[in-house]
Design a protein around this motif. Sequence first.
Motif, PDB file in Angstrom:
ATOM      1  N   VAL A 125      48.736  86.044 -16.995  1.00  0.00           N
ATOM      2  CA  VAL A 125      47.922  85.658 -15.838  1.00  0.00           C
ATOM      3  C   VAL A 125      47.923  86.766 -14.795  1.00  0.00           C
ATOM      4  CG1 VAL A 125      47.776  84.087 -13.871  1.00  0.00           C
ATOM      5  CG2 VAL A 125      48.185  83.173 -16.149  1.00  0.00           C
TER       6      VAL A 125
ATOM      7  N   VAL B 172      44.749  88.937 -13.398  1.00  0.00           N
ATOM      8  CA  VAL B 172      44.343  88.992 -11.996  1.00  0.00           C
ATOM      9  C   VAL B 172      44.127  90.439 -11.549  1.00  0.00           C
ATOM     10  CG1 VAL B 172      45.100  88.563  -9.630  1.00  0.00           C
ATOM     11  CG2 VAL B 172      45.453  86.826 -11.367  1.00  0.00           C
TER      12      VAL B 172
ATOM     13  N   SER C 250      51.132  82.317  -6.596  1.00  0.00           N
ATOM     14  CA  SER C 250      49.844  81.633  -6.642  1.00  0.00           C
ATOM     15  C   SER C 250      49.093  81.780  -5.322  1.00  0.00           C
ATOM     16  CB  SER C 250      50.035  80.153  -6.989  1.00  0.00           C
ATOM     17  OG  SER C 250      50.867  79.530  -6.043  1.00  0.00           O
TER      18      SER C 250
ATOM     19  N   SER D  21      43.951  78.089 -11.102  1.00  0.00           N
ATOM     20  CA  SER D  21      44.709  79.345 -11.122  1.00  0.00           C
ATOM     21  C   SER D  21      46.139  79.112 -10.659  1.00  0.00           C
ATOM     22  CB  SER D  21      44.006  80.414 -10.280  1.00  0.00           C
ATOM     23  OG  SER D  21      44.194  80.171  -8.913  1.00  0.00           O
TER      24      SER D  21
ATOM     25  N   ILE E 231      40.543  84.891 -15.333  1.00  0.00           N
ATOM     26  CA  ILE E 231      41.987  84.625 -15.309  1.00  0.00           C
ATOM     27  C   ILE E 231      42.387  83.764 -16.508  1.00  0.00           C
ATOM     28  CG2 ILE E 231      43.846  83.525 -13.993  1.00  0.00           C
ATOM     29  CD1 ILE E 231      42.452  84.429 -11.466  1.00  0.00           C
TER      30      ILE E 231
END
Lengths: 101, 217
Positions: free
Chosen positions: A49, A53, B41, B61, B195
């Motif tokens: 992840v 990004v 996050s 996400s 993502i």
Amino acid sequence: MTLDPHTFLAIVAMAAATVLTRIAGLVLIRFVTIGPQQKRALEAIPPAVLMAVIAPTALVTGPAETLATVATALAATRLPLLAAVAIGVFVVAVARALIGA
Amino acid sequence: MAPLTVAVMPIGLVFGAVAAGKGLSSLEATLMSVLVFAGGSQFVAMDIWTHPASWGALAFSALLVNIRHVLMSASIGNKMPAFSGPAKYAAMLLLADEIWAMAEVRAGQTRLTPAWYAGLAVPFYCVWVLASLAGSAAGAFLGDPKATGLDFAFPAVFTVLVMGFWKGRDTGAVLAASATAAVLAHQFLPGVWYIAAGAAAGVAATLFTSRRQEACA
């Protein structure tokens, strides 16, 4: 001091998702055991992840960002988090000023 | 414990400053630190922030970035016999990466008590929230984050975190798959599907490499 309703909803939704992940482990150990394959898959998610990004910024935004990402990654192998981040910010600012990106 | 709390301060300041650069008010930035309290996050959210905010994409996400907490809470949950049921769940609400790591180390040395855990987690949480507020207030005065390079702070934090996950060639396969899928999805799909695409490709890569290793063994 404003609070946009869309922003508030987004924050609450993020909070709910985060609480879910933090509680899920406790619930999980009462019912199931995680096998090695599932553990590998779960462990691969965070780096995958994070890479996803940064990939567009690092690879297709411009030479300044690509250069700064490489500099940060190299610095991270030797220096603590803040120093490496400071180097990345410094490199991107200088590179943008020089290249004009 | 003190160094941990000091170390989180500048990261909170940077979060607040970049949130201000993205147009979030001090109240909004601070509220996010209060309710979400998961730096990774929150950084990702700032990277993909839109106006108006897309709550579905942001929640999704956050779920992906924080999925590691499932493993962490499963692991530390087994080491909390001194905690009552409600105390255990309350402790999980403050389970950040750093708290988890310290608690795991502590549990290896001695019995993990609620008092010790609270003494670690509560100051850490308060500093994170206050630093976000201070950074947000200061950020409004810093001017264009693109000129100072401050908008690059979060990609830089992620880059450092990614390096921290490095465990050899298998990690390289995960990262290469994720980067390729993410860039392709970013070029051709709208929104933040890149993502999810990167995450899926990374997981597929790790399952592929582990299967190949089993076949060789």
